[in-house]
Enzyme design. Structure first.
Site, PDB file in Angstrom:
ATOM      1  CD  GLU A 237      -2.444   1.291   2.769  1.00 10.30           C
ATOM      2  OE1 GLU A 237      -3.361   2.113   2.920  1.00 10.30           O
ATOM      3  OE2 GLU A 237      -2.064   0.520   3.677  1.00 10.30           O
ATOM      4  CE  LYS A 292      -8.462   1.026   3.104  1.00  8.59           C
ATOM      5  NZ  LYS A 292      -7.490   1.588   4.067  1.00  8.59           N
ATOM      6  CB  CYS A 344      -4.426  -1.435   4.648  1.00 15.65           C
ATOM      7  SG  CYS A 344      -3.535  -1.442   6.229  1.00 15.65           S
TER       8      CYS A 344
END
Length: 408
Positions: A237, A292, A344
């Site tokens: 990330e 995301k 994440c």
């Protein structure tokens, strides 16, 4: 006033603290590479027994200390906003939130209702935070971590507590139904993928003075994967700590390399005045950007009404805006397989596992919270989701722990 004093009585606090040691031991066992599956299972069973038996006041303190043992690391991110003074207040605040949650669970008048409440804890997400899952106490233990296995353990203990005759010990035999029989999956072994693990401190990652060395480090990692004849390479990330879609020359280099190897990397993306935490897929000379879906509460968004979120951002985060999100999860094809993209925090969320994806690419930046047990807790959560959904997860991180997680 008397009730307040009782909450702070030494025996009440001590029993709450003692019970929290059982509910938290599994994290620290894994963190220090102590793998004793039978002991871990026993400690988890004892923790659930405490939660079924403690008084409401004791349960408050059990929740308070359990939350601190599990989640104290959340406060560490405030170091990078020059808000060190807030760290102890955040830690105590986390403890109080879960202490109140545990106190409410203990308020149910009958043990059956309390047992149901404990079994449903994993579906309660205070302020959008969903990392508290009691079944996690049994991940990688002799018992399974599926929700139905947790319910079997809770049911067994509940019957044991309710029945007063000697025959009640037979109820504990039900726990045997939740034994984990490992059937390790080796389907990933034929996938020729290079996982990149970096170790760049968070305070350096976004410092312009370190940008060029970081970019060069990433390019070298891609070249190493090419030299090793890998078909794909996955970087963490925000491996490129910049708005990558604005970096035309760098984009051209990555697109050229993608004719030889598929490249997956994390970076920021900006469009129409909005910022995204994204995954870039470079493949066959083309690029796809996947944003995301689920943001980190208070890290990437403030999970409060807009006016309050703006006030908090102005007060504590220099007026920074929350990240924007994609509406739904992203799937992509790579080396002949279909993968689910995850970044994440969201990689542990149930939404990312809808449809039971066979493969997932997860990229993380754990340097926000190191040194701490956060990478260990994240790894256990990924393992639990992998077990439940049969998903093989390719996890690339900045910081610990990079690796392939297979269901068992």
């Amino acid at each position: 006033m008397k009730n307040l004093i009782r909450y702070f009585s030494t025996p009440t606090i001590s029993l709450g603290f003692f019970s929290s040691l059982f509910s938290s031991a599994f994290i620290y066992m894994h963190h220090f590479n102590i793998h004793l599956p039978l002991l871990q299972a026993l400690l988890g069973i004892i923790a659930l027994w405490f939660w079924l038996k403690l008084s409401p006041k004791e349960m408050f303190w059990s929740g308070f200390f359990t939350a601190i043992f599990w989640f104290y690391w959340i406060a560490l991110s405030f170091r990078y906003y020059d808000l060190n003074w807030m760290i102890p207040f955040v830690i105590v605040g986390i403890g109080i939130i879960f202490g109140i949650l545990f106190r409410l669970i203990a308020a149910f008048p009958h043990i059956l209702l309390r047992a149901v409440a404990i079994g449903l804890i994993e579906y309660l997400h205070p302020l959008g935070f969903d990392w508290f899952r009691p079944a996690l106490m049994f991940t990688n233990s002799a018992l399974g971590d599926h929700i139905w296995q947790l319910w079997i353990i809770i049911s067994s203990l509940t019957i044991f507590i309710m029945i007063k005759q000697k025959t009640r010990y037979l109820a504990l035999l039900l726990i045997l139904l939740s034994i984990q029989y490992s059937t390790f999956n080796t389907q990933h072994s034929t996938l020729n993928i290079q996982l990149v693990n970096t170790n760049i401190d968070q305070d350096k990652k976004w410092d312009p003075r370190y940008l060029h060395p970081i970019v060069e480090l990433n390019m070298q990692a891609i070249q190493n994967a090419l030299n090793n004849k890998k078909k794909a390479v996955i970087l963490p990330e925000s491996a490129f700590p910049l708005f990558l879609n604005y970096e035309i020359e760098l984009m051209k280099k990555l697109l050229d390399l993608s004719n030889k190897i598929t490249i997956i990397t994390g970076a920021l993306y900006a469009e129409n005045g909005k910022s995204y935490n994204s995954t870039y897929l470079f493949k066959d000379g083309k690029v796809r950007v996947m944003h995301k879906v689920i943001l980190v509460p208070f890290g990437e968004e403030v999970p409060l009404p807009k006016w309050m979120a703006k006030w908090i951002n102005d007060l504590f985060f220099d007026g920074a805006s929350d990240y924007a999100t994609a509406r739904d999860v992203s799937d992509f094809k790579m080396i002949g397989k279909l993968f689910r993209n995850a970044i994440c925090y969201e990689a542990t969320s149930d939404k990312l596992f809808e449809g039971d994806p066979k493969y997932m690419v997860a990229v993380s930046n754990n340097k926000w919270f190191t040194p701490s047990i956060e990478p260990t807790l994240q790894h256990l959560l990924l393992q639990m989701q992998s077990n439940r959904h049969g998903t093989t997860i390719f996890h690339s991180t900045n910081g610990p722990i990079t690796g392939i997680i297979v269901p068992h």
